[in-house]
Design a protein around this motif. Structure first.
Motif, mmCIF file in Angstrom:
data_model
loop_
_atom_site.group_PDB
_atom_site.id
_atom_site.type_symbol
_atom_site.label_atom_id
_atom_site.label_comp_id
_atom_site.label_asym_id
_atom_site.label_seq_id
_atom_site.Cartn_x
_atom_site.Cartn_y
_atom_site.Cartn_z
ATOM 1 N N SER A 1 3.732 -1.964 8.751
ATOM 2 C CA SER A 1 2.554 -0.833 8.080
ATOM 3 C C SER A 1 2.653 -1.144 6.158
ATOM 4 O O SER A 1 4.065 -0.070 6.540
ATOM 5 C CB SER A 1 2.897 0.192 8.519
ATOM 6 O OG SER A 1 1.849 1.043 8.697
ATOM 7 N N THR B 1 1.412 5.663 11.648
ATOM 8 C CA THR B 1 1.151 6.008 10.789
ATOM 9 C C THR B 1 1.036 6.631 10.374
ATOM 10 O O THR B 1 0.983 7.676 8.508
ATOM 11 C CB THR B 1 -0.470 5.158 10.825
ATOM 12 O OG1 THR B 1 -0.275 3.775 11.338
ATOM 13 C CG2 THR B 1 -0.892 5.448 9.738
ATOM 14 N N TYR C 1 -7.644 1.579 12.679
ATOM 15 C CA TYR C 1 -6.821 2.748 12.688
ATOM 16 C C TYR C 1 -8.445 4.474 13.499
ATOM 17 O O TYR C 1 -9.168 3.918 12.934
ATOM 18 C CB TYR C 1 -6.381 3.752 11.634
ATOM 19 C CG TYR C 1 -5.692 2.901 10.697
ATOM 20 C CD1 TYR C 1 -4.165 3.256 10.838
ATOM 21 C CD2 TYR C 1 -6.110 1.588 10.723
ATOM 22 C CE1 TYR C 1 -3.484 2.227 10.389
ATOM 23 C CE2 TYR C 1 -4.758 0.519 9.431
ATOM 24 C CZ TYR C 1 -2.993 1.259 9.288
ATOM 25 O OH TYR C 1 -2.114 -0.162 9.218
#
Length: 487
Positions: free
Chosen positions: A140, A171, A203
């Motif tokens: 990520s 995240t 997301y």
């Protein structure tokens, strides 16, 4: 071909030199070998094919065996390096705000049976328009976006997703750490516009907005075209009894009859897509349930309102059928001007794909054949440090273009063309490394003797969600006639 220009901006060289010195301080074990590895990465003549090939550059004064040894046994102070990346100049949008993009890219390792913590990574286009899952290490990345048409971004953080990690939680923690470091570095101060965070449909935008509600950020994510959101609850009629409703009518992305009149609308003429029309509806929220990411939430679930934007264009450069794009923005009451800025900021998110291509195809991020995931993390940070040095050297290198390439001003040079001229700037920035000590390679395993200590083989992790119990996993029967290799 243009030679090295005479006047090199002193401030650009000073910033680059300061970052190189701080980067060397972040290397706590085998620092000189790791530092010269990055120099070889920056001063190479072409795309990185393998790590031993980097030892042939003049800036790498050590043997080829030190490359993999440094990655295996070296140490990097990652927290200090994160602070150093957040301390350099951060690009901003046209209105002066910071726009961050987050996305996951995979280091595919389908045949690395002795590598730990591999998970199934989603890949697209490896067949004939097919989506398949390939074992690898997902990373990520958080980058700061520039304004206008550019292939540059500013990588600020990279984290590998281990098996069982919840992507939304990891995240959110990653973004919180990046934003706090930017605030500590003075890039954001009270009174400045909020930092925008843009992400793709993978997301959960409302959950990110809920987890980062105490930070000066706004979340802008793309949603699937089959989503259903809810309007605000209607006002309670006097004299009614019972529990008041928490949700209003449905807003179906696929049913225009449920949309109603938009609260804001804007039309912009573009060069490639024709007229781009954006319509926005205020105060829409998803109806949350105690499942998946919200299974551990105690009490009543929150209502997270935002603005839904539907972006449609007249044409596509490829000639295909243009499909509308749905965006959810954590700003619940955005006006027409803000909506126009929002969808343009989201389109800048695709600049991160240029960064992924540069890191993998030119700098060789996924080229080394590393076994340990910790060594892969070290190499990832070295590649990000090299890319940051290229970004700082943009205004200080000359355009060493090929005869068939067009001349470009310094502010329009691509990362690959900046890397082409970095070698001429390397002597001005200096190197804090010491001269290598003479050594002889070890004897190794005698010829003809078998390896009696084979490496342990590891299975690929399939279940990546921590909320899935072992009883929910379905045992799959392989249809392959070949036996499974277990060691």
């Amino acid at each position: 071909m243009i030679s090295v220009h005479d006047a090199v901006p002193a401030d650009a060289v000073g910033q680059l030199t300061a970052f190189r010195q701080e980067f060397h301080r972040c290397l706590s074990r085998r620092p000189d070998a790791l530092f010269e590895l990055v120099d070889a990465l920056l001063c190479g003549d072409g795309p990185v094919i393998s790590l031993p090939e980097l030892s042939l550059t003049g800036e790498h004064r050590r043997g080829h065996g030190s490359l993999y040894a440094a990655l295996s046994r070296g140490r990097i102070d990652v927290d200090r390096l994160r602070t150093a990346l957040a301390s350099v100049t951060v690009p901003r949008a046209a209105d002066g705000r910071i726009v961050l993009a987050v996305d996951v890219t995979c280091w595919l390792r389908p045949e690395a049976h002795t590598s730990r913590q591999r998970v199934l990574c989603h890949t697209y286009g490896r067949g004939k328009d097919t989506h398949i899952m390939v074992p690898g290490w997902p990373y990520s990345l958080v980058t700061a976006l520039e304004t206008g048409r550019s292939s540059w971004t500013a990588p600020l953080d990279a984290r590998r997703l281990a098996p069982g990690d919840d992507t939304a939680t990891i995240t959110a923690g990653q973004l919180r750490d990046v934003v706090e470091r930017l605030i500590a570095a003075g890039h954001w101060q009270p009174g400045d516009p909020d930092i925008w965070i843009v992400a793709d449909a993978g997301y959960d935008g409302p959950r990110l907005a809920f987890l980062l509600t105490d930070l000066p950020v706004q979340i802008l994510v793309r949603m699937r075209s089959d989503r259903v959101l809810r309007r605000p609850a209607p006002a309670r009629t006097p004299g009614t009894t019972g529990r008041p409703p928490r949700h209003g009518g449905e807003f179906l992305f696929g049913d225009p009859a449920s949309w109603g009149e938009p609260d804001a609308a804007t039309t912009t003429d573009t060069r490639l897509y024709g007229a781009a029309t954006a319509r926005a509806w205020h105060r829409l929220h998803p109806r949350l349930t105690h499942r998946t990411a919200w299974i551990s939430q105690n009490g009543q679930l929150p209502i997270i309102e935002g603005t839904v934007i539907r972006l449609s264009v007249e044409q596509l450069p490829s000639g295909g059928n243009p499909k509308p794009v749905w965006l959810w923005w954590s700003h619940p009451t955005a006006d027409s001007h803000e909506v126009n800025l929002a969808w343009q900021a989201f389109l800048r998110r695709f600049d991160i794909e240029h960064t992924f291509r540069m890191l993998k195809q030119t700098l060789g991020w996924t080229r080394p054949k590393l076994r340990d995931p910790e060594a892969a993390d070290r190499w990832a940070w070295l590649v990000l440090a090299a890319y940051t040095q290229l970004r700082l050297a943009r205004a200080a290198v000359s355009d060493l273009r090929r005869p068939w390439e067009r001349p470009m001003p310094a502010e329009r040079l691509t990362p690959a063309r900046v890397r082409r001229g970095f070698r001429n700037l390397h002597s001005r920035t200096g190197s804090p490394t010491a001269a290598p000590k003479p050594s002889r390679p070890g004897p190794g395993r005698p010829p003809g003797r078998r390896n009696n200590q084979p490496a342990t083989r590891h299975d690929v992790h399939i279940v990546t969600s921590p909320n899935t119990s072992p009883s929910d996993k379905t045992k799959r029967i392989s249809s392959s006639p070949r036996p499974r290799r277990t060691g």
